[in-house]
Design a protein around this motif. Structure first.
Motif, PDB file in Angstrom:
ATOM      1  N   TYR A  11       0.740  -1.186  -0.140  1.00  0.00           N
ATOM      2  CA  TYR A  11      -0.191  -0.123  -0.136  1.00  0.00           C
ATOM      3  C   TYR A  11       1.186   1.297   0.015  1.00  0.00           C
ATOM      4  N   VAL A  12       0.813   2.199  -1.199  1.00  0.00           N
ATOM      5  CA  VAL A  12       1.385   3.394  -1.107  1.00  0.00           C
ATOM      6  C   VAL A  12       0.384   4.526  -1.228  1.00  0.00           C
ATOM      7  N   TRP A  13       0.190   5.446  -0.526  1.00  0.00           N
ATOM      8  CA  TRP A  13      -0.568   6.534  -0.719  1.00  0.00           C
ATOM      9  C   TRP A  13      -0.309   7.057  -2.010  1.00  0.00           C
ATOM     10  N   GLY A  14      -1.227   7.543  -2.536  1.00  0.00           N
ATOM     11  CA  GLY A  14      -1.364   7.716  -4.105  1.00  0.00           C
ATOM     12  C   GLY A  14      -0.764   7.074  -5.170  1.00  0.00           C
ATOM     13  N   GLY A  15      -0.230   5.918  -4.767  1.00  0.00           N
ATOM     14  CA  GLY A  15       0.380   5.064  -5.692  1.00  0.00           C
ATOM     15  C   GLY A  15      -0.572   4.523  -6.802  1.00  0.00           C
ATOM     16  N   GLY A  16      -0.139   4.753  -8.156  1.00  0.00           N
ATOM     17  CA  GLY A  16      -1.147   4.287  -9.138  1.00  0.00           C
ATOM     18  C   GLY A  16      -1.685   5.579  -9.731  1.00  0.00           C
ATOM     19  N   HIS A  17      -1.517   6.600  -9.055  1.00  0.00           N
ATOM     20  CA  HIS A  17      -2.138   7.921  -9.693  1.00  0.00           C
ATOM     21  C   HIS A  17      -1.288   8.670 -10.668  1.00  0.00           C
ATOM     22  N   GLY A  18       0.005   8.791 -10.552  1.00  0.00           N
ATOM     23  CA  GLY A  18       1.070   9.248 -11.365  1.00  0.00           C
ATOM     24  C   GLY A  18       1.283   8.609 -12.726  1.00  0.00           C
ATOM     25  N   ARG A  19       1.257   7.362 -12.563  1.00  0.00           N
ATOM     26  CA  ARG A  19       1.659   6.447 -13.433  1.00  0.00           C
ATOM     27  C   ARG A  19       0.807   5.064 -13.196  1.00  0.00           C
ATOM     28  N   TRP A  20       0.680   4.179 -14.377  1.00  0.00           N
ATOM     29  CA  TRP A  20       0.091   3.052 -14.377  1.00  0.00           C
ATOM     30  C   TRP A  20       0.900   2.141 -13.399  1.00  0.00           C
ATOM     31  N   TRP A  21       2.127   1.922 -13.762  1.00  0.00           N
ATOM     32  CA  TRP A  21       3.232   0.836 -12.996  1.00  0.00           C
ATOM     33  C   TRP A  21       3.798   1.666 -11.831  1.00  0.00           C
ATOM     34  N   ASP A  22       3.602   1.407 -10.682  1.00  0.00           N
ATOM     35  CA  ASP A  22       4.130   1.902  -9.508  1.00  0.00           C
ATOM     36  C   ASP A  22       4.472   1.096  -8.479  1.00  0.00           C
ATOM     37  N   ARG A  23       5.469   1.677  -7.667  1.00  0.00           N
ATOM     38  CA  ARG A  23       6.004   0.813  -6.669  1.00  0.00           C
ATOM     39  C   ARG A  23       5.061   0.135  -5.662  1.00  0.00           C
ATOM     40  N   GLY A  24       3.881   0.754  -5.677  1.00  0.00           N
ATOM     41  CA  GLY A  24       2.665   0.167  -4.894  1.00  0.00           C
ATOM     42  C   GLY A  24       1.377   1.154  -5.014  1.00  0.00           C
ATOM     43  N   TYR A  25       0.374   0.559  -4.463  1.00  0.00           N
ATOM     44  CA  TYR A  25      -0.928   1.386  -4.783  1.00  0.00           C
ATOM     45  C   TYR A  25      -1.721   1.595  -3.684  1.00  0.00           C
ATOM     46  N   ASP A  26      -2.578   2.689  -3.781  1.00  0.00           N
ATOM     47  CA  ASP A  26      -3.490   3.023  -2.833  1.00  0.00           C
ATOM     48  C   ASP A  26      -4.899   2.456  -3.091  1.00  0.00           C
ATOM     49  N   CYS A  27      -5.815   2.507  -2.327  1.00  0.00           N
ATOM     50  CA  CYS A  27      -7.106   1.820  -2.856  1.00  0.00           C
ATOM     51  C   CYS A  27      -7.651   2.206  -4.050  1.00  0.00           C
ATOM     52  N   SER A  28      -7.629   3.396  -4.625  1.00  0.00           N
ATOM     53  CA  SER A  28      -8.602   3.884  -5.845  1.00  0.00           C
ATOM     54  C   SER A  28      -7.304   3.578  -6.907  1.00  0.00           C
TER      55      SER A  28
END
Length: 195
Positions: free
Chosen positions: A95-112
């Motif tokens: 879980y990374v806050w803001g993850g997946g919002h700046g780019r599709w492939w990210d080091r982690g993802y938040d809920c949305s």
């Protein structure tokens, strides 16, 4: 701290972080076009979508494999199979806050970010949405195959009967599949048209 209070606090933090991430993305030129090196996309190829089918799954219901992947039932439409395949690709990321919002492939993802990634895999969403805007995405109510549950602070999805969520893990947080449903109280249910 009680469990309910902890969940409420986490939802509030997720909401603030999602709004911040959305604002940050809006300021970055070309943010929607970012991709991982090598042109990787959240969208699964048809062969990887077929790989997530369990011929023994009950009609309309995905099953949870021992390794934590979701396996689609044979009657799942190709779009649903691709959504499941995309979600499987990021399960177990942290879980990374803001993850997946700046780019599709990210080091982690938040809920949305995790829900957005899965929807993008099925070509149902072109750019990530924070949980608040998910409350108005798609069509109202539960869908036959995919339902998004969102409020101002959290979002999760039920895809072919399995919950795709960043909370409720026994070993920390991050995107993962769950057999057990979450309470939908306090959430708005939305679904992609036709699914």
């Amino acid at each position: 701290m009680s469990i309910a209070r902890g969940v409420a606090l986490r939802a509030a933090v997720c909401a603030v972080l999602a709004l911040f991430a959305t604002a940050l993305v809006a300021l970055l030129p070309g943010a929607k076009a970012w991709a991982a090196p090598g042109g990787l996309s959240a969208r699964a190829s048809s062969s990887s979508a077929d790989a997530v089918v369990d011929p023994g799954a009950p009609p309309g219901r995905a099953v949870l494999a021992a390794d934590g992947r979701a396996l689609a039932p044979p009657d799942a439409p190709p779009v649903v199979r691709r959504v499941i395949a995309a979600a499987n690709r990021i399960r177990n990321h942290p879980y990374v806050w803001g993850g997946g919002h700046g780019r599709w492939w990210d080091r982690g993802y938040d809920c949305s970010g995790a829900v957005s990634f899965a929807l993008h895999g099925g070509a149902l969403l072109d750019s990530p949405l924070p949980s608040g805007p998910m409350m108005g995405w798609g069509a109202p109510g539960a869908g036959r195959w995919i339902t998004i549950y969102a409020n101002a602070g959290h979002a999760y999805a039920v895809i072919a009967g399995l919950r795709w969520d960043t909370s409720g893990n026994r070993s920390g947080t991050g995107p993962s599949w769950h057999d057990e449903p979450a309470s939908s109280r306090g959430f708005v249910a939305r679904h992609p048209v036709g699914f």
